[in-house]
Motif scaffolding. Structure first.
Motif, PDB file in Angstrom:
ATOM      1  N   GLU A   1       0.841  -1.207   0.000  1.00 56.62           N
ATOM      2  CA  GLU A   1       0.000   0.000   0.000  1.00 56.62           C
ATOM      3  C   GLU A   1       0.878   1.261   0.000  1.00 56.62           C
ATOM      4  N   PRO A   2       0.277   2.411  -0.375  1.00 61.01           N
ATOM      5  CA  PRO A   2       1.082   3.616  -0.632  1.00 61.01           C
ATOM      6  C   PRO A   2       1.931   4.127   0.536  1.00 61.01           C
ATOM      7  N   VAL A   3       1.423   4.082   1.759  1.00 67.02           N
ATOM      8  CA  VAL A   3       2.213   4.686   2.837  1.00 67.02           C
ATOM      9  C   VAL A   3       3.484   3.864   3.076  1.00 67.02           C
ATOM     10  N   THR A   4       3.336   2.541   3.118  1.00 64.05           N
ATOM     11  CA  THR A   4       4.519   1.698   3.303  1.00 64.05           C
ATOM     12  C   THR A   4       5.489   1.913   2.148  1.00 64.05           C
ATOM     13  N   GLN A   5       4.972   1.846   0.942  1.00 66.88           N
ATOM     14  CA  GLN A   5       5.852   1.941  -0.224  1.00 66.88           C
ATOM     15  C   GLN A   5       6.574   3.284  -0.291  1.00 66.88           C
ATOM     16  N   ASN A   6       5.858   4.354  -0.019  1.00 68.64           N
ATOM     17  CA  ASN A   6       6.518   5.663  -0.039  1.00 68.64           C
ATOM     18  C   ASN A   6       7.555   5.789   1.057  1.00 68.64           C
ATOM     19  N   THR A   7       7.257   5.209   2.214  1.00 67.72           N
ATOM     20  CA  THR A   7       8.187   5.286   3.336  1.00 67.72           C
ATOM     21  C   THR A   7       9.486   4.556   3.003  1.00 67.72           C
ATOM     22  N   LEU A   8       9.365   3.405   2.360  1.00 69.25           N
ATOM     23  CA  LEU A   8      10.552   2.611   2.035  1.00 69.25           C
ATOM     24  C   LEU A   8      11.566   3.403   1.214  1.00 69.25           C
ATOM     25  N   ARG A   9      11.084   4.404   0.506  1.00 72.33           N
ATOM     26  CA  ARG A   9      12.012   5.176  -0.333  1.00 72.33           C
ATOM     27  C   ARG A   9      12.969   6.019   0.493  1.00 72.33           C
ATOM     28  N   TYR A  10      12.602   6.301   1.744  1.00 72.04           N
ATOM     29  CA  TYR A  10      13.401   7.279   2.483  1.00 72.04           C
ATOM     30  C   TYR A  10      14.169   6.719   3.658  1.00 72.04           C
ATOM     31  N   ILE A  11      13.908   5.486   4.046  1.00 73.43           N
ATOM     32  CA  ILE A  11      14.476   5.009   5.304  1.00 73.43           C
ATOM     33  C   ILE A  11      15.713   4.147   5.087  1.00 73.43           C
ATOM     34  N   GLY A  12      16.466   3.981   6.164  1.00 70.70           N
ATOM     35  CA  GLY A  12      17.689   3.186   6.091  1.00 70.70           C
ATOM     36  C   GLY A  12      17.525   1.791   6.670  1.00 70.70           C
ATOM     37  N   THR A  13      16.657   1.652   7.670  1.00 69.89           N
ATOM     38  CA  THR A  13      16.422   0.334   8.248  1.00 69.89           C
ATOM     39  C   THR A  13      14.945   0.010   8.150  1.00 69.89           C
ATOM     40  N   LEU A  14      14.662  -1.177   7.660  1.00 69.03           N
ATOM     41  CA  LEU A  14      13.279  -1.645   7.633  1.00 69.03           C
ATOM     42  C   LEU A  14      13.144  -2.745   8.668  1.00 69.03           C
ATOM     43  N   ILE A  15      12.318  -2.494   9.659  1.00 67.43           N
ATOM     44  CA  ILE A  15      12.008  -3.517  10.653  1.00 67.43           C
ATOM     45  C   ILE A  15      10.605  -4.006  10.298  1.00 67.43           C
ATOM     46  N   ALA A  16      10.524  -5.027   9.472  1.00 66.94           N
ATOM     47  CA  ALA A  16       9.213  -5.486   8.988  1.00 66.94           C
ATOM     48  C   ALA A  16       8.616  -6.463   9.991  1.00 66.94           C
ATOM     49  N   LEU A  17       7.437  -6.150  10.476  1.00 66.87           N
ATOM     50  CA  LEU A  17       6.789  -7.048  11.431  1.00 66.87           C
ATOM     51  C   LEU A  17       5.816  -7.955  10.695  1.00 66.87           C
ATOM     52  N   ASP A  18       5.762  -9.193  11.168  1.00 65.71           N
ATOM     53  CA  ASP A  18       5.013 -10.219  10.464  1.00 65.71           C
ATOM     54  C   ASP A  18       3.907 -10.734  11.396  1.00 65.71           C
ATOM     55  N   VAL A  19       2.663 -10.536  10.960  1.00 65.51           N
ATOM     56  CA  VAL A  19       1.531 -10.924  11.805  1.00 65.51           C
ATOM     57  C   VAL A  19       1.565 -12.419  12.123  1.00 65.51           C
ATOM     58  N   SER A  20       2.039 -13.237  11.177  1.00 69.35           N
ATOM     59  CA  SER A  20       1.999 -14.672  11.453  1.00 69.35           C
ATOM     60  C   SER A  20       3.014 -15.031  12.543  1.00 69.35           C
ATOM     61  N   LEU A  21       4.125 -14.307  12.622  1.00 69.76           N
ATOM     62  CA  LEU A  21       5.047 -14.518  13.754  1.00 69.76           C
ATOM     63  C   LEU A  21       4.374 -14.092  15.060  1.00 69.76           C
ATOM     64  N   ALA A  22       3.684 -12.971  15.005  1.00 67.78           N
ATOM     65  CA  ALA A  22       3.017 -12.484  16.220  1.00 67.78           C
ATOM     66  C   ALA A  22       1.945 -13.467  16.671  1.00 67.78           C
ATOM     67  N   ASN A  23       1.219 -14.057  15.723  1.00 70.28           N
ATOM     68  CA  ASN A  23       0.201 -15.033  16.110  1.00 70.28           C
ATOM     69  C   ASN A  23       0.825 -16.237  16.801  1.00 70.28           C
ATOM     70  N   ARG A  24       2.073 -16.538  16.424  1.00 64.50           N
ATOM     71  CA  ARG A  24       2.768 -17.622  17.110  1.00 64.50           C
ATOM     72  C   ARG A  24       3.460 -17.125  18.365  1.00 64.50           C
ATOM     73  N   ARG A  25       3.242 -15.875  18.709  1.00 60.42           N
ATOM     74  CA  ARG A  25       3.851 -15.220  19.865  1.00 60.42           C
ATOM     75  C   ARG A  25       5.371 -15.232  19.775  1.00 60.42           C
ATOM     76  N   HIS A  26       5.880 -15.128  18.545  1.00 60.53           N
ATOM     77  CA  HIS A  26       7.309 -14.885  18.384  1.00 60.53           C
ATOM     78  C   HIS A  26       7.485 -13.370  18.405  1.00 60.53           C
ATOM     79  N   PHE A  27       7.975 -12.844  19.550  1.00 65.39           N
ATOM     80  CA  PHE A  27       8.144 -11.396  19.706  1.00 65.39           C
ATOM     81  C   PHE A  27       9.597 -11.064  19.984  1.00 65.39           C
ATOM     82  N   PRO A  28      10.093  -9.940  19.519  1.00 64.11           N
ATOM     83  CA  PRO A  28       9.455  -9.045  18.545  1.00 64.11           C
ATOM     84  C   PRO A  28       9.279  -9.772  17.208  1.00 64.11           C
ATOM     85  N   ALA A  29       8.117  -9.565  16.583  1.00 64.81           N
ATOM     86  CA  ALA A  29       7.756 -10.338  15.395  1.00 64.81           C
ATOM     87  C   ALA A  29       8.456  -9.803  14.147  1.00 64.81           C
TER      88      ALA A  29
END
Ligand code: ADP
Ligand code: MG
Lengths: 588, 468
Positions: A401-429
């Motif tokens: 979606e646009p906000v994520t995609q536009n943000t990726l253009r400017y940042i140096g580190t992407l900490i991508a969180l994954d809902v399926s990890l969170a559902n397995r209670r793997h934190f930080p996901a």
């Protein structure tokens, strides 16, 4: 002052006529209640105004008065530990004076006018010195953790005519007088700065120092540089807020700014509460003594989401200018983008992707570009940094979606969180497959000074995880038994990396903050276990025997070991790994 | 200050959807209430949602059908939508705009309150920490609810969300406290049967005296649905903040609310957002859900339990998605568990209570609670994964160790999640069931539980009811 009249009211947007002479981004007072608004567009004599308070009850024909100035932040002693709304109204003071509900039309100064602060003058300055922007006039011990430097504001210089002696002063008392081109200027401890305008500095520096966060997955795998910028996108419940709060609690900085933008009130209350209770690891003082909060919750007027983000950045730059390392987090930038979309729709602008305005990208850039490590203006010479981390809340956890995609253009580190990890209670996901850091190369040298093995450990661990995901594809087709022993061992080790290293409970009394010394050694233990086990496999030791080793249980409990004891535990573990595996080799 | 004259216009310019467009008369206020009197004498309420020099847009609760734009009389009331409130509302039933529909006497107002209350100052909020025991293991053990939380049920058509909600309303209590509590119930576009299911249930449980109900059924005007949750919450706020009561607000079905919002947006010809829902739906829903909470120095609390049905059971649909972004977790129901006869069919992996950590532990529930929760979830996750794997490669190719987890997943669903609709388990009973199940796994696998807690609570050491 320009005074016009309301012509139209549509939600947070008001159109006023007769506004000739106004400027874009000028603050205006709308209606008889003098609600605060900001001009976001001008057309002929009409001004388009986003109003930062509820517009119910406004009528066509009510007056709109220009203020002649841009929306500005008040900067000076009294700011630390405060909770502000997007217009920098002190919410805690309002709560005490006016009650628990946010009423509109309230006007209170951001900084207390009656408090006297203990000012210590800069001993290196003498009357007659030439002074310029950023020069330090003195210091106020604002909290036990913050030495608030009193600086000459940007754009001002001249000859120092007067500098008060050490003593207690309010932020409106004159503490210095400078003369510039025959004009005398009285300086106080209070500065005002337009929130949309970056504060100046002498020179940008390369971000070569890591921001130590105490979070293993960040410090070790996807590091953020001091002065860097990072984004944390993730679906609901993936752990954005917990991660951002954890970072503002434990990151090794001088000051942290937490901006809650369009998010939950209870979360904000929890943050305020826990920052008073929790202690800074370095000093043992409450975290609130090095924090500033900006809260514009989801039920507060949407237009103020934008100002809350820019207010946070401006406060961040101000402390950066003192030569401090500052961290600012914004949760969530998506809510700000949505506010932009709403106003844009009411202005009937041409919608871009998913209805967001075409300027979404440039607005995000303006925001993230205000991060950086810099040589500050003025004397004494000093370097400061402002690190920005923004949460992104993609609808349906879909990163295209646009906000994520536009943000990726400017940042140096992407900490991508994954809902399926969170559902397995793997934190930080944090997804180890999607996340990345562009700072690895630039900060490697700094890590190497104390931990020569940092880079190698990191790269190895990541490649094991990468290999694991490939092997899991096979396992899903044919089951684990079909794999060779060496691959099975790799899967075991990958599991150890995930569960015994990457998982980190933000609420665990010991594990919530993991110092870098411990982080590196923990991963080292797992890698040593891998090395010794691999050799043992080659000399014919069956994998089941390795799996049954009691040292594995101890490795799983490394997290619970207090950092100060970990050095000893580390040596014990390494010895036990060696000896127990050697005896397997001999025994077999 | 306040003008006493009433402004009136006689003709609307046009009508569309639930909107009337009228010529502006001087002094119309944004968001003020209007009364539209039809030729028949029927009076409908409306609200100004856009006003400019030339015309004003009115949103009409009750819709514009049968409104003759040439003849209807439109009066501007000069103030925002308010409802009368009083303690006498307890035990009564109202329509979606707060008018009694139970043939009882009108309410003698103690106060008139704006249905859009001012937002709670985040700095004045008290973080919610008081554990509510619902007697349901899946919730108390793994998704603990606290007073002041907003925790929705994400359901699907035909799933037993109403029965679960009714069970919660029947059984919920805060231990060791005898305080005044109330239930505010809002039916939004549901069938008559569904609405009265709740009311009957509450009557049977003997607490109808503590209930205020607002009913907008499927047959009531769609546009009124925009007002129902706000009206209900206004009553809840009155009870909580004025009278210090602990109020549980149940709202069903929020999906109907969102549909009404979409209809309204379409009528206004706004640029639609994702799947046709307006771009401001997040903010709009937040102004409803954020009315839950506790306030420093005040006695009462508002806990919200909205119910919504996920279109096509799709959790990424904008309605559950935006809700999940606002609420403090979600209880997700699973069609699969329901088919297998598990009640309540709670998908504990997709479900979450964000405020759990503050409501459990020593002095609140039990010291081992949080760790038992983490371990149960971890083991169930493993079991679920092995279930999928064994479906492909066959159970016989699993190791003995893996088979234990497979069996655990089964036991967990049948013994822990599954329980009677009228069964109330204490939190200790819930945690002990959890321990009995964990005891079927190798002890060294319980790495999320501290050694002390294992020694204290593991059946093996307590010499009680161990299954292995
Ligand atoms: N590091 C962590 N340790 C333990 N629990 C966590 C952690 N991160 C997230 N959680 C759990 O996940 C829940 C959701 O996290 P949150 O940060 O509120 O998600 P988001 O902001 O992405 O919606 C939290 O309430 C907590 O239960
Ligand atoms: Mg969040």
């Amino acid at each position: 002052m320009v005074v016009g009249k309301i012509k139209r009211v549509s939600g947070p947007l008001v159109v006023a006529e007769g506004m000739r002479g106004s400027m874009v981004y000028e603050v205006v007072y709308v209606g008889e209640e003098r609600l605060i608004g900001e001009i976001i567009g001008l057309q002929g004599e009409d001004a388009f105004i986003q109003v930062y308070e509820d517009t119910s009850g406004l009528r066509v024909g009510e007056p709109v008065e220009g203020s002649g100035s841009l929306l500005s932040a008040e900067l000076g002693p009294g700011i630390v530990g405060k909770v502000y709304d997007g217009l920098q109204r002190p919410l805690s003071v309002i709560g005490e004076l006016i009650g628990p509900f946010v009423k509109r039309g309230v006007k209170l100064p951001a900084l207390p006018r009656d408090v006297k602060w203990p000012f210590t003058r800069n001993r290196d300055l003498k009357v007659g010195d030439k002074v310029g922007p950023g020069d330090v006039l003195g210091v106020v011990k604002e909290t036990p953790l913050i030495d608030h430097l009193i600086m000459i504001p940007p754009g001002m210089h001249g000859e120092l005519k007067e500098l008060v002696n050490d003593g207690d002063y309010t932020i409106e008392d004159t503490i210095a007088v400078i003369e510039s081109e025959g004009r005398k200027i009285e300086l106080t401890m209070l500065q005002k700065w337009p929130v949309r305008k970056p504060r100046p500095y002498t020179r940008r520096l390369e971000p070569t120092e890591p921001l130590i966060t105490g979070q293993r997955v960040i410090d070790m795998m996807f590091p953020i540089a001091r002065g860097g910028k990072a984004a944390v996108p993730g679906g609901f419940g993936s752990g954005k807020t917990v991660l951002l709060q954890t970072l503002t609690k434990w990151a090794r900085t001088r000051l942290n700014i937490y901006v809650g933008c369009g998010e939950r009130g209870n979360e904000m209350a929890d943050a305020l509460h826990s920052f008073l209770k929790l202690k800074d690891p370095a000093s043992g003082r409450p975290l609130a003594e090095k924090a500033v909060f900006v809260a514009n919750t989801s039920n507060m007027p949407v237009a103020a989401r934008e100002t809350s983000v820019f207010l946070g950045v401006t406060i961040g730059e101000y402390f950066r200018d003192m030569g401090y390392d500052v961290l600012m987090v914004a949760d969530s930038t998506s809510r700000w983008a949505e506010a932009m979309r709403e106003i844009s729709a009411r202005l009937e602008e041409m919608p871009g992707e998913e209805g967001f305005p075409a300027y979404l990208g440039s607005r995000l850039a303006e925001f993230y570009e205000r991060s950086g490590r810099v040589d500050c203006l003025g004397r004494p010479k000093r370097a400061g940094s402002l690190t920005i981390i923004g949460a992104v809340s993609p609808p349906g956890a879909d990163f295209s979606e646009p906000v994520t995609q536009n943000t990726l253009r400017y940042i140096g580190t992407l900490i991508a969180l994954d809902v399926s990890l969170a559902n397995r209670r793997h934190f930080p996901a944090v997804s180890w497959l999607l996340s990345y850091s562009r700072y690895v190369e630039t900060i490697e040298r700094s890590w190497r000074k104390k931990f020569p093995q940092w880079r190698e450990l990191r790269d190895r661990a990541l490649s094991i995880l990468q290999r694991e995901s490939e092997l899991m594809e096979i396992v899903r087709l044919v089951g684990p038994d079909a794999l060779p022993e060496a691959d099975k061992l790799l899967l075991d080790v990958a599991k150890m990396i995930r569960e015994d290293f990457l998982q980190q409970n933000a609420f665990h009394p010991i594990d919530s903050y993991c110092p870098p010394e411990k982080t590196v050694l923990m991963l080292d233990v797992i890698m040593k276990f891998y090395d010794h086990s691999s050799k043992a496999l080659l000399s014919g030791v069956p994998l089941d025997k390795i799996r049954a080793l009691p040292v594995k249980v101890k490795i799983a409990r490394m997290k619970e070991v207090p950092p100060e004891e970990f050095g000893k535990v580390y040596n014990g573990l390494i010895n036990e790994i060696k000896s127990s595996i050697e005896s397997l080799v001999k025994g077999g | 200050m306040s003008e006493l004259y009433v402004k009136e216009v006689r003709r609307a310019l046009s009508a569309r959807g639930s909107l009337l467009f009228v010529e502006t008369v001087p002094g119309i206020k944004y968001n003020e209430v209007v009364e539209i009197t039809l030729e028949t004498g029927e009076v409908r309420l409306g609200q100004v949602i856009d006003v400019s020099k030339d015309f004003a847009v009115l949103q009409v609760f009750g819709g514009v059908s049968e409104v003759n734009i040439k003849k209807a009389k439109i009066r501007f009331k000069g103030e925002t939508l308010k409802i009368p409130v009083s303690l006498d509302m307890l035990g009564r039933i109202f329509d979606g705009l707060g008018r009694p529909i139970d043939r009882g006497p009108p309410i003698v107002p103690e106060d008139w309150l704006d249905i859009n209350s001012a937002p709670i100052n985040p700095a004045s909020r008290e973080p919610p920490t008081e554990f509510i025991e619902t007697g349901i293991s899946a919730i108390d053990g793994l998704l603990s609810v606290v007073r002041g939380q907003k925790l929705p049920i994400f359901s699907g058509a035909g799933l037993p969300h109403n029965r679960i909600a009714a069970q919660i309303v029947r059984q919920a209590r805060v231990r060791g406290k005898e305080e005044r509590f109330a239930v505010v119930f809002a039916a939004i576009g549901v069938t008559y049967e569904e609405a009265y299911f709740f009311i009957e249930n509450l009557k049977q449980a003997g607490n109808i005296e503590n209930v205020v109900a607002f009913i907008n059924t499927a047959a009531s005007p769609v546009i009124e649905r925009i007002a129902v949750p706000r009206v209900a919450l206004t009553a809840a706020e009155f009870l909580a903040w004025k009278h210090g009561m602990h109020v549980l607000v149940v709202m069903t079905d929020m999906t109907n609310y969102c549909e009404a919002l979409r209809e309204l947006s379409a009528a206004r010809e706004e640029v639609p957002g994702r799947r046709g829902y307006p771009g401001y739906m997040y903010t709009d829903l937040a102004t409803i859900y954020e009315r839950a909470g506790r306030i420093k120095g005040m006695k009462g609390s508002i806990t919200q339990m909205p119910i919504l049905t996920m279109p096509n059971d799709d959790i990424t649909h904008p309605i559950p998605d935006l809700t999940g972004y606002i609420t403090e977790g979600q209880i997700v129901l699973s069609r699969d568990l329901d088919r297998r006869g598990i009640y309540p069919p709670v998908d504990v992996l997709l479900s979450l209570s964000r405020l759990m950590k503050d409501g459990v532990g020593p002095g609140k529930t039990r010291e081992d609670h949080y760790q038992v929760f983490m371990q149960l979830i971890a083991a169930y996750t493993e079991g679920q994964y092995l279930r999928e794997l064994s479906a492909i490669i066959g159970v016989e190719s699993l190791s003995e160790h893996d088979k234990k987890y497979l069996e655990f997943a089964d036991l967990f669903e049948r013994k822990f999640i599954n329980q009677g609709e009228y069964e109330r388990r204490t939190i200790e009973e819930t945690l002990d069931i959890g321990w009995d199940l964990l005891a079927t796994l190798p002890e060294e696998d319980l790495k999320l539980i501290s050694v002390e807690n294992i020694k204290k609570y593991h059946p093996k050491y307590r010499g009680k009811g161990s299954t292995s």
